[in-house]
Design an enzyme around this catalytic site. Structure first.
Site, short mmCIF file in Angstrom:
data_model
loop_
_atom_site.label_atom_id
_atom_site.label_comp_id
_atom_site.label_asym_id
_atom_site.label_seq_id
_atom_site.Cartn_x
_atom_site.Cartn_y
_atom_site.Cartn_z
N CYS A 54 0.72 -1.20 -0.08
CA CYS A 54 0.01 -0.15 0.05
C CYS A 54 0.81 1.33 -0.01
CB CYS A 54 -1.03 -0.18 0.93
SG CYS A 54 -0.72 -0.99 2.57
N GLN A 88 0.36 -11.31 -3.36
CA GLN A 88 -1.39 -11.04 -3.30
C GLN A 88 -1.48 -10.65 -4.67
OE1 GLN A 88 -1.34 -8.31 0.04
NE2 GLN A 88 -2.56 -10.01 1.15
N ASP A 144 -2.86 -8.07 -5.43
CA ASP A 144 -3.31 -6.96 -4.45
C ASP A 144 -3.55 -5.69 -5.29
OD1 ASP A 144 -3.29 -5.20 -2.02
OD2 ASP A 144 -1.13 -4.94 -2.24
N HIS A 184 -5.05 -1.19 -4.93
CA HIS A 184 -5.71 -0.47 -4.15
C HIS A 184 -6.48 0.70 -4.90
CE1 HIS A 184 -2.21 -1.81 -1.91
NE2 HIS A 184 -3.17 -1.55 -0.61
N LYS A 229 -13.59 -4.15 7.24
CA LYS A 229 -13.32 -4.80 6.23
C LYS A 229 -14.21 -6.07 5.85
CE LYS A 229 -10.19 -7.88 8.73
NZ LYS A 229 -8.95 -8.58 8.72
#
Length: 654
Positions: A340, A387, A389, A391, A471
């Site tokens: 992140c 991951q 992943d 954002h 979450k």
RNA sequence: GCCACCAUAGCUCAGCUGGAAGAGCACCUCACUUGUAAUGAGGUGGUCGCGGGUUCGAUUCCUGCUGGUGGCUCCA
């Protein structure tokens, strides 16, 4: 004597004299029901089958084979075990012993940990006690009396529980259950006698902290399983054996997918075949990114420690981070445990407008997290992983739409892999949180609304959110019924604040975007582990490392086989030739063991006719087909991304 | 990190109470040229996880470490 009215689940009601027991009522209904009646529910509350009823009520009989009945059975088996332990080890102090899914455990404080031989002895004693068929009797007494009772018996843990019941729940009485000389503090209900307990096994011993707190004394926990019938017990034991056979660690070795080495504990080495699965999954996710307008980025592995202070990771996550330093370099770096912060730099690398949002940034970067030694295992909990992943930077008003889309992507993806049993969980504000309560409440509402609008069922996990936001987690089970989190959608109001991220709103004002952390497969490593177990290693054709194995019958057929290999290879199919000097039966066996979905047998007939004799994994001979037909069939099946279906129906579709 | 258990050939595993390390598969060589789940014969291969200790002697007993497994705790 007074008559009372008892209403049964079907809505009918009966008159009985006050003081009647559920068992007597069950007997009046039918002997079969009475025989299976293990407990009852009076106005929704579980009670013993022998508990006298004094007032009008709703009554439900709990039978032994119902879920609730089995729970009672397992709970009683845990008492039986505690009794056996106390007889064999008089100094043992018993703590708690609840039923769990398909079994039970009891936590016991003993000086010497139990060995496997001890378990066998305890189990034997349990059978003896069960044979004696002690009545199980409930007794309600004041807390003070019970403290006295357990004090006499040196049951310190029971006293602690009693004190808690008195001080925290404000009750002045509690119930105990007697069977022979054994007594346990318990709410009940229980089987009427120990003779009900016949089909059980003790499985294993483990350490467990008193009250689940690692600062407390470690107790010995014995796990066992207990069932209404021998058949169910045996089926369960067989199920446990089957689960071992589809353990991803075993499959990983057998199928040559990955290995672990002590030089990098808990970090998988993906072999060529494992890497194919890995990269195909990444490819699949990349396709989704195109469809849903994500931009993939590549970011560094190590970053200045200052960054991690700024992001809050150092304060909140340093126990899980690896650090690095280099002589001559005055800066200290940390290996990233998450992507992140790096994405905030990319966001902030130019001035952003509301027109840029939502901005979706994806990253397959490797992450390293230190995990305590006992926590790691196989691919499901590793120290080095990636991951899928991403954002999402968006406005507050855009969150719901983004979340709805994400839930859809995630569930659609799981559906592709036919995960039937996906649990959705919303985790809310934890005790340690940052930001405003109103923002949290709103964020939690958004998450709930997103799930509710789509009609998804979910559980709320109170106080289990990340410190920066609530979450949604997506959880599936592994072969051994352990839960694992795969996908996640996390709202984050902190990171944009800490990195001072802004966008220019249509009004011209500078506004703060929201960050949504999200992953679909979660960790690729974990996903592969779970998927291997889910499919028992029979991966769908598009993911499987070797899709097609050509098996020439003799050396004379090698040329044709290699010719075909080139043809299939050029079409993008992962194909091998088994040119070993072996009989075709041996080659077939090898391919079957390796779970290769399709085999092509090549002999004189095939060379002559320009065909391939196709064989399908576990199904068998499909028959001779023209080469082009086999090729098309495979290409279509790869394209379809279907799971393998091992039924005879499959050959009809050829 | 804590409790328990485990570590012998590439893999799966034997090896009784301490007395010169074994099998099957895999691998290599040779023969066989094979039609839908294992052809036969021969051969290579082990610092018995690593380090201490006990002992005339340790794969075996004790102990420390490393790695793994089942739980607990913690978490993708």
């Amino acid at each position: 004597m007074d008559e009372i009215k008892v209403t049964l689940p079907d809505g009918s009601s009966q008159e009985h004299p006050a003081g009647v027991t559920p068992l007597e009522i069950a007997q009046s209904i039918g002997s079969r029901l009475a025989k299976d009646a293990v407990a009852a529910k009076i106005n929704g509350e579980q009670v013993d089958i022998t508990r006298p009823i004094h007032e009008d009520c709703d009554l439900e009989i709990i039978t032994i084979d119902s879920d609730e009945g089995q729970e009672v059975l397992r709970h009683s088996t845990s008492h039986l075990m505690a009794q056996a332990v106390e007889q064999l080890y008089p100094d043992a102090k018993i703590a708690i012993g609840p039923p769990i899914e398909k079994g039970f455990y009891y936590d016991i404080d003993v000086d010497e940990p139990f060995s496997d031989e001890d378990l066998a002895k305890i189990e034997e004693r349990m059978r003896e006690i069960a044979e004696k068929d002690y009545d199980v009797k409930r007794e309600e007494k004041s807390i003070e009396e019970l403290i006295g009772l357990f004090d006499e018996r040196n049951e310190d843990y029971k006293i602690e529980i009693l004190e808690q019941i008195r001080d925290e729940e404000g009750d002045d009485s509690a119930s105990v259950y007697w069977q022979g000389e054994f007594v346990d503090l318990c709410r009940g209900p229980h089987t009427p006698s120990t003779g009900w307990l016949k089909h059980f096994n003790l499985l294993n011993v483990a350490g467990a902290y008193w009250r689940g707190d690692e600062n407390n004394q470690m107790l010995q926990r014995i796990y066992g399983t207990s069932w209404p019938s021998e058949k169910e017990l045996q089926e369960h034991l067989e199920h446990l054996e089957e689960a071992k056979a589809r353990d991803h660690r075993k499959l990983g070795k057998e199928l040559d997918l990955f290995s672990f080495h002590k030089e990098s504990p808990a970090a998988p080495f993906f072999h060529p075949k494992g890497a194919i699965i890995y990269n195909e999954l990444v490819g699949h996710i990349r396709d989704l990114y195109k469809e849903y307008n994500y931009s993939e980025v590549i970011t560094p592995q190590i970053l200045d420690l200052d960054l991690w202070h700024r992001s809050g990771h150092y304060e909140n996550y340093k126990e899980n981070m690896y650090f690095t330093s280099q002589k001559g370099d005055e800066k200290e770096f940390a290996v990233k445990p998450m992507n992140c912060p790096t994405h905030t730099f990319i966001y902030a690398s130019q001035k952003r407008s509301y027109r840029d949002l939502p901005l979706r940034i994806a990253d397959f970067g490797r992450l390293h997290r230190y995990e305590r030694t006992g926590a790691t295992g196989g691919l499901t909990r590793v120290r080095s992983f990636a991951q899928d992943d991403a954002h999402i930077f968006c406005t507050i008003d855009q969150i719901e739409e983004e979340v709805v889309e994400l839930v859809e992507i995630i569930l659609n993806t799981y559906e592709l892999f036919e995960f039937g049993d996906v649990e959705i969980e919303i985790s809310t504000r934890p005790e340690k949180y940052i930001g405003e309560i109103e923002t949290w409440d709103r964020a939690e509402d958004i998450l709930e609304a997103a799930l509710e609008h789509k009609g998804y069922e979910y559980n709320i996990n109170e106080g289990d959110g990340a410190f920066y936001g609530p979450k949604i987690d997506f959880i599936v089970k592994d072969a051994l019924d352990r839960d694992w989190q795969l996908g996640t959608v996390q709202l984050d109001f902190m990171m944009p604040e800490r990195f001072d991220l802004t966008y220019t709103a249509s009004s011209g004002d500078e506004e703060r975007p929201v960050m949504v952390h999200r992953a679909v497969l979660g960790s690729l490593e974990r996903f592969i582990g779970i998927l291997l177990e889910h499919t028992a290693g029979e991966l769908p054709l598009w993911l499987t490392p070797v899709q097609f194995s050509l098996l020439p019958i003799t050396d004379d057929h090698h040329d044709y086989a290699y010719e075909l290999k080139d043809k299939f290879f050029d079409a993008g199919i992962r194909v091998e030739v088994d040119a070993r000097n072996e009989k075709v039966g041996a080659k077939i066996r090898e391919a079957e063991v390796q779970k290769i979905p399709y085999m092509g047998i090549i002999g004189d007939r095939e060379v002559e006719n320009g065909t391939i004799s196709l064989r399908q994994h576990t199904i068998g001979d499909v028959g001779a087909l023209p080469v082009s037909e086999v090729l098309d069939k495979l290409l279509v099946k790869i394209e379809e991304k279907q799971m393998r279906i091992n039924t005879k129906q499959e050959d009809q579709t050829v």
